[in-house]
Design a protein around this motif. Structure first.
Motif, PDB file in Angstrom:
ATOM      1  N   UNK A   1      38.619  32.793 -23.462  1.00 55.36           N
ATOM      2  CA  UNK A   1      37.182  32.529 -23.474  1.00 55.36           C
ATOM      3  C   UNK A   1      36.832  31.914 -22.123  1.00 55.36           C
ATOM      4  N   UNK A   2      36.302  32.728 -21.215  1.00 55.34           N
ATOM      5  CA  UNK A   2      36.081  32.286 -19.841  1.00 55.34           C
ATOM      6  C   UNK A   2      35.067  31.151 -19.765  1.00 55.34           C
ATOM      7  N   UNK A   3      34.258  30.967 -20.795  1.00 53.72           N
ATOM      8  CA  UNK A   3      33.278  29.878 -20.793  1.00 53.72           C
ATOM      9  C   UNK A   3      33.901  28.519 -21.093  1.00 53.72           C
ATOM     10  N   UNK A   4      35.180  28.493 -21.425  1.00 53.43           N
ATOM     11  CA  UNK A   4      35.837  27.228 -21.781  1.00 53.43           C
ATOM     12  C   UNK A   4      36.770  26.718 -20.686  1.00 53.43           C
TER      13      UNK A   4
ATOM     14  N   UNK B   1      42.199  26.736 -20.069  1.00 52.78           N
ATOM     15  CA  UNK B   1      41.263  27.669 -20.703  1.00 52.78           C
ATOM     16  C   UNK B   1      41.659  27.831 -22.169  1.00 52.78           C
ATOM     17  N   UNK B   2      40.682  28.163 -23.012  1.00 53.47           N
ATOM     18  CA  UNK B   2      40.940  28.380 -24.441  1.00 53.47           C
ATOM     19  C   UNK B   2      41.194  29.855 -24.724  1.00 53.47           C
ATOM     20  N   UNK B   3      42.098  30.106 -25.657  1.00 53.36           N
ATOM     21  CA  UNK B   3      42.304  31.468 -26.145  1.00 53.36           C
ATOM     22  C   UNK B   3      41.169  31.843 -27.088  1.00 53.36           C
ATOM     23  N   UNK B   4      40.958  33.135 -27.274  1.00 54.07           N
ATOM     24  CA  UNK B   4      39.936  33.600 -28.209  1.00 54.07           C
ATOM     25  C   UNK B   4      40.362  33.280 -29.635  1.00 54.07           C
ATOM     26  N   UNK B   5      39.413  33.344 -30.552  1.00 57.15           N
ATOM     27  CA  UNK B   5      39.684  32.951 -31.936  1.00 57.15           C
ATOM     28  C   UNK B   5      40.790  33.797 -32.564  1.00 57.15           C
TER      29      UNK B   5
ATOM     30  N   UNK C   1      42.614  30.135 -30.627  1.00 56.83           N
ATOM     31  CA  UNK C   1      41.698  29.229 -29.933  1.00 56.83           C
ATOM     32  C   UNK C   1      42.396  28.017 -29.302  1.00 56.83           C
ATOM     33  N   UNK C   2      43.691  28.057 -29.115  1.00 60.70           N
ATOM     34  CA  UNK C   2      44.382  26.936 -28.495  1.00 60.70           C
ATOM     35  C   UNK C   2      44.086  26.843 -27.009  1.00 60.70           C
ATOM     36  N   UNK C   3      44.204  25.647 -26.461  1.00 60.08           N
ATOM     37  CA  UNK C   3      43.993  25.437 -25.030  1.00 60.08           C
ATOM     38  C   UNK C   3      45.319  25.601 -24.297  1.00 60.08           C
ATOM     39  N   UNK C   4      45.310  26.389 -23.227  1.00 60.31           N
ATOM     40  CA  UNK C   4      46.523  26.639 -22.454  1.00 60.31           C
ATOM     41  C   UNK C   4      46.288  26.234 -20.997  1.00 60.31           C
ATOM     42  N   UNK C   5      47.363  25.907 -20.340  1.00 66.27           N
ATOM     43  CA  UNK C   5      47.301  25.581 -18.911  1.00 66.27           C
ATOM     44  C   UNK C   5      47.460  26.861 -18.099  1.00 66.27           C
ATOM     45  N   UNK C   6      46.509  27.076 -17.198  1.00 66.10           N
ATOM     46  CA  UNK C   6      46.561  28.285 -16.364  1.00 66.10           C
ATOM     47  C   UNK C   6      47.438  28.056 -15.144  1.00 66.10           C
ATOM     48  N   UNK C   7      47.206  26.949 -14.425  1.00 64.86           N
ATOM     49  CA  UNK C   7      47.977  26.713 -13.212  1.00 64.86           C
ATOM     50  C   UNK C   7      47.780  25.284 -12.728  1.00 64.86           C
ATOM     51  N   UNK C   8      48.611  24.886 -11.779  1.00 66.08           N
ATOM     52  CA  UNK C   8      48.438  23.654 -11.017  1.00 66.08           C
ATOM     53  C   UNK C   8      48.356  24.035  -9.548  1.00 66.08           C
ATOM     54  N   UNK C   9      47.407  23.420  -8.840  1.00 69.13           N
ATOM     55  CA  UNK C   9      47.243  23.714  -7.418  1.00 69.13           C
ATOM     56  C   UNK C   9      47.085  22.410  -6.651  1.00 69.13           C
ATOM     57  N   UNK C  10      47.687  22.341  -5.475  1.00 72.41           N
ATOM     58  CA  UNK C  10      47.566  21.168  -4.619  1.00 72.41           C
ATOM     59  C   UNK C  10      46.562  21.450  -3.510  1.00 72.41           C
TER      60      UNK C  10
END
Length: 221
Positions: free
Chosen positions: A55-58, A105-109, A113-122
């Motif tokens: 869900x790109x809005x999350x 970002x959140x997964x779709x229902x 719908x869990x929240x996942x980590x996309x990346x870490x950036x410095x």
């Protein structure tokens, strides 16, 4: 140091502390573009996620100082200023700050719908401040508030189905001081320990409330 007659419990003491040469509070805002972020694996299936799975809005972010070298003082240059009619020499201080931003970002229902980590950036940002900070003083930077919010987030299933592009804004509220270690002679009283708080005694046994209206109940027949 001369010996003085001091009344009460006061004594003449020498203590080590820091003298604050200068102190400012300032706010800094800057934008950050994170492009071509690869979506992680689905934590449930192990397959690569695509734009249709999120869900790109999350999309959210979290920013923290770099744990290795969060602050670096690059240089300080003397500059003359006229303040209230008096010429004074201050320092133009160049500061480099290193951060880490984490994107979620959140997964779709359908995927839970869990929240996942996309990346870490410095990333790194630099700024200049004017301080009374002559050579020999230390410059301390503390973040009183540090946060970020996502401005835009796009994920194109047709062109790059596994990539996320975001722009975010970072807000810094910071306290910047120039300090120097000094030894002070002061008149003070020694602290004394506080009274010990009493511990409540063991409670005495008590009987639960009875119900004499219903039991025991003697009836004359």
């Amino acid at each position: 140091m001369q010996e003085n007659n001091i009344a009460g419990c006061q004594e003449l003491l020498c203590i080590n502390t820091e003298k604050v040469y200068d102190w400012i509070l300032n706010e800094s805002l800057f934008d950050l573009n994170l492009m071509d972020l690869h979506l992680p694996l689905n934590p449930n299936t192990g397959e690569h996620l695509t734009c249709e799975d999120i869900d790109v809005d999350t999309v959210t972010c979290k920013v923290t100082p770099n744990c290795v070298e969060p602050i670096s003082i690059l240089s300080r240059v003397d500059q003359n200023f006229i303040i209230d009619g008096t010429e004074v020499t201050l320092q133009l201080v160049n500061i480099r700050k290193n951060f880490k931003v984490t994107v979620f970002v959140d997964l779709i229902s359908e995927l839970g719908e869990g929240t996942i980590e996309v990346c870490e950036a410095e990333f790194t940002r630099c700024e200049q401040v004017v301080l009374c900070a002559p050579e020999g003083t230390d410059i301390d930077v503390y973040f009183t508030d540090l946060d970020c919010f996502v401005c835009t987030a796009t994920c194109d299933q047709m062109t790059h189905p596994n990539q996320l592009d975001i722009t975010l804004q970072v807000r810094l509220c910071q306290s910047i001081q120039s300090t120097y270690d000094v030894t002070l002679e002061i008149i003070a009283e020694f602290c004394e320990p506080r009274d010990i708080l009493p511990i409540a005694p063991c409670p005495t046994p008590s009987m639960p409330p009875q119900c004499p209206v219903i039991f025991p109940h003697n009836c004359d027949y």
